[in-house]
Motif scaffolding. Sequence first.
Motif, PDB file in Angstrom:
ATOM      1  N   ALA A   1       0.818  -1.211   0.000  1.00  0.00           N
ATOM      2  CA  ALA A   1       0.000   0.000   0.000  1.00  0.00           C
ATOM      3  C   ALA A   1       0.853   1.262   0.000  1.00  0.00           C
ATOM      4  O   ALA A   1       0.402   2.309  -0.470  1.00  0.00           O
ATOM      5  N   ALA A   2       2.077   1.184   0.522  1.00  0.00           N
ATOM      6  CA  ALA A   2       2.942   2.360   0.542  1.00  0.00           C
ATOM      7  C   ALA A   2       3.449   2.705  -0.857  1.00  0.00           C
ATOM      8  O   ALA A   2       3.755   3.864  -1.154  1.00  0.00           O
ATOM      9  N   GLY A   3       3.535   1.706  -1.733  1.00  0.00           N
ATOM     10  CA  GLY A   3       3.952   1.939  -3.114  1.00  0.00           C
ATOM     11  C   GLY A   3       2.758   1.888  -4.060  1.00  0.00           C
ATOM     12  O   GLY A   3       1.641   2.255  -3.693  1.00  0.00           O
ATOM     13  N   ASP A   4       3.015   1.381  -5.270  1.00  0.00           N
ATOM     14  CA  ASP A   4       1.955   1.294  -6.277  1.00  0.00           C
ATOM     15  C   ASP A   4       1.581  -0.138  -6.628  1.00  0.00           C
ATOM     16  O   ASP A   4       0.671  -0.352  -7.432  1.00  0.00           O
ATOM     17  N   SER A   5       2.272  -1.121  -6.039  1.00  0.00           N
ATOM     18  CA  SER A   5       2.028  -2.511  -6.437  1.00  0.00           C
ATOM     19  C   SER A   5       0.624  -2.987  -6.093  1.00  0.00           C
ATOM     20  O   SER A   5       0.091  -3.887  -6.744  1.00  0.00           O
ATOM     21  N   TYR A   6      -0.011  -2.384  -5.079  1.00  0.00           N
ATOM     22  CA  TYR A   6      -1.367  -2.809  -4.715  1.00  0.00           C
ATOM     23  C   TYR A   6      -2.374  -2.538  -5.837  1.00  0.00           C
ATOM     24  O   TYR A   6      -3.427  -3.171  -5.920  1.00  0.00           O
ATOM     25  N   LEU A   7      -2.032  -1.599  -6.736  1.00  0.00           N
ATOM     26  CA  LEU A   7      -2.938  -1.259  -7.830  1.00  0.00           C
ATOM     27  C   LEU A   7      -3.090  -2.400  -8.833  1.00  0.00           C
ATOM     28  O   LEU A   7      -3.978  -2.363  -9.675  1.00  0.00           O
ATOM     29  N   ARG A   8      -2.221  -3.409  -8.759  1.00  0.00           N
ATOM     30  CA  ARG A   8      -2.368  -4.575  -9.633  1.00  0.00           C
ATOM     31  C   ARG A   8      -3.527  -5.471  -9.199  1.00  0.00           C
ATOM     32  O   ARG A   8      -4.002  -6.286  -9.987  1.00  0.00           O
ATOM     33  N   TYR A   9      -3.953  -5.315  -7.951  1.00  0.00           N
ATOM     34  CA  TYR A   9      -4.895  -6.272  -7.391  1.00  0.00           C
ATOM     35  C   TYR A   9      -6.201  -5.646  -6.917  1.00  0.00           C
ATOM     36  O   TYR A   9      -7.241  -6.313  -6.933  1.00  0.00           O
ATOM     37  N   VAL A  10      -6.155  -4.404  -6.452  1.00  0.00           N
ATOM     38  CA  VAL A  10      -7.352  -3.761  -5.915  1.00  0.00           C
ATOM     39  C   VAL A  10      -7.446  -2.330  -6.430  1.00  0.00           C
ATOM     40  O   VAL A  10      -6.490  -1.798  -7.000  1.00  0.00           O
ATOM     41  N   ASN A  11      -8.608  -1.720  -6.206  1.00  0.00           N
ATOM     42  CA  ASN A  11      -8.832  -0.358  -6.680  1.00  0.00           C
ATOM     43  C   ASN A  11      -8.041   0.642  -5.841  1.00  0.00           C
ATOM     44  O   ASN A  11      -7.622   0.362  -4.727  1.00  0.00           O
ATOM     45  N   SER A  12      -7.875   1.843  -6.410  1.00  0.00           N
ATOM     46  CA  SER A  12      -7.013   2.837  -5.774  1.00  0.00           C
ATOM     47  C   SER A  12      -7.524   3.271  -4.402  1.00  0.00           C
ATOM     48  O   SER A  12      -6.728   3.622  -3.522  1.00  0.00           O
ATOM     49  N   TRP A  13      -8.853   3.248  -4.187  1.00  0.00           N
ATOM     50  CA  TRP A  13      -9.390   3.681  -2.898  1.00  0.00           C
ATOM     51  C   TRP A  13      -9.073   2.712  -1.775  1.00  0.00           C
ATOM     52  O   TRP A  13      -9.293   3.019  -0.591  1.00  0.00           O
ATOM     53  N   MET A  14      -8.507   1.543  -2.103  1.00  0.00           N
ATOM     54  CA  MET A  14      -8.198   0.547  -1.083  1.00  0.00           C
ATOM     55  C   MET A  14      -6.871   0.811  -0.371  1.00  0.00           C
ATOM     56  O   MET A  14      -6.501   0.060   0.539  1.00  0.00           O
ATOM     57  N   ARG A  15      -6.133   1.861  -0.753  1.00  0.00           N
ATOM     58  CA  ARG A  15      -4.831   2.103  -0.131  1.00  0.00           C
ATOM     59  C   ARG A  15      -4.944   2.224   1.395  1.00  0.00           C
ATOM     60  O   ARG A  15      -4.230   1.552   2.147  1.00  0.00           O
ATOM     61  N   TRP A  16      -5.849   3.094   1.858  1.00  0.00           N
ATOM     62  CA  TRP A  16      -5.940   3.339   3.298  1.00  0.00           C
ATOM     63  C   TRP A  16      -6.459   2.139   4.067  1.00  0.00           C
ATOM     64  O   TRP A  16      -5.941   1.831   5.162  1.00  0.00           O
ATOM     65  N   PRO A  17      -7.467   1.397   3.590  1.00  0.00           N
ATOM     66  CA  PRO A  17      -7.842   0.160   4.284  1.00  0.00           C
ATOM     67  C   PRO A  17      -6.699  -0.840   4.370  1.00  0.00           C
ATOM     68  O   PRO A  17      -6.537  -1.519   5.393  1.00  0.00           O
ATOM     69  N   LEU A  18      -5.879  -0.954   3.293  1.00  0.00           N
ATOM     70  CA  LEU A  18      -4.745  -1.872   3.334  1.00  0.00           C
ATOM     71  C   LEU A  18      -3.709  -1.426   4.358  1.00  0.00           C
ATOM     72  O   LEU A  18      -3.148  -2.243   5.098  1.00  0.00           O
ATOM     73  N   LEU A  19      -3.426  -0.120   4.399  1.00  0.00           N
ATOM     74  CA  LEU A  19      -2.486   0.390   5.395  1.00  0.00           C
ATOM     75  C   LEU A  19      -2.990   0.119   6.806  1.00  0.00           C
ATOM     76  O   LEU A  19      -2.212  -0.280   7.690  1.00  0.00           O
ATOM     77  N   ALA A  20      -4.291   0.337   7.022  1.00  0.00           N
ATOM     78  CA  ALA A  20      -4.863   0.105   8.346  1.00  0.00           C
ATOM     79  C   ALA A  20      -4.785  -1.372   8.732  1.00  0.00           C
ATOM     80  O   ALA A  20      -4.417  -1.711   9.868  1.00  0.00           O
ATOM     81  N   CYS A  21      -5.110  -2.262   7.788  1.00  0.00           N
ATOM     82  CA  CYS A  21      -5.051  -3.697   8.069  1.00  0.00           C
ATOM     83  C   CYS A  21      -3.623  -4.151   8.346  1.00  0.00           C
ATOM     84  O   CYS A  21      -3.369  -4.950   9.259  1.00  0.00           O
ATOM     85  N   GLY A  22      -2.671  -3.649   7.538  1.00  0.00           N
ATOM     86  CA  GLY A  22      -1.274  -4.011   7.752  1.00  0.00           C
ATOM     87  C   GLY A  22      -0.777  -3.573   9.114  1.00  0.00           C
ATOM     88  O   GLY A  22      -0.117  -4.341   9.836  1.00  0.00           O
ATOM     89  N   ALA A  23      -1.084  -2.327   9.490  1.00  0.00           N
ATOM     90  CA  ALA A  23      -0.670  -1.823  10.805  1.00  0.00           C
ATOM     91  C   ALA A  23      -1.322  -2.628  11.924  1.00  0.00           C
ATOM     92  O   ALA A  23      -0.677  -2.942  12.941  1.00  0.00           O
TER      93      ALA A  23
END
Length: 229
Positions: free
Chosen positions: A21-43
Amino acid sequence: MKRATQSLLLAVTGAVLLRMAAGDSYLRYVNSWMRWPLLACGAFLVVLALVDVLRQQGSQDDDHEAHVPRAAWLLFAPSLVFFLVAPPALGAHFAERAQSAVVPVDTTTEVDFPPLPEGDPVPIVLDEVLLRAAYDDGATLADRPLELEGFVSRDKAGTWFVTQFGMNCCAADATVMRVAATGVDAPADDQWVRVVGRHVAGTGDGGRGTPEVVVEDLELIEAPKNQYR
């Protein structure tokens, strides 16, 4: 598996989510709005692992530590795939086998599209071409050079398309949006292109077919960071 190992795998899983989520690789798998949920889940996973380690240090129950199920090793599978394989974004191989997006036209509904912006060529996204071609037979696309971007895919008959994937949430729900291209030879599959072409009247009518453009200019471009719409 011991509890300490389970906590380590939990922390690794959280770290992978944070890195994606800190980079751009998550965009291969999920939509752009998922960045913050992924960061929250990772933390959350990292903190949960640290709390579990601290609880183990304060616990004297050695028997409890030995009864963590082996299935916990499955936590390591997503991390291993990400580091060793790193699957790319969906491309031509999937597009050739997936059903292209169909615009369901309600004949009882009148849709009044605004004219295209001034200036030629007109940058336009593929889903808007699909809608305009389906609802008004491309009348608002007529006689205007359209600038489209996407990757190259083709069907079994050899027709090639300017293609993108539309995605609501993740790659699992991706749908194919494509416009047939004629007038020039096709570049290699998965090559991203920018084409300027004119819509062929009658193609894509009512959502029953794929819109077609006659290409007047073609440029090879780099794939964007976010390859989904």
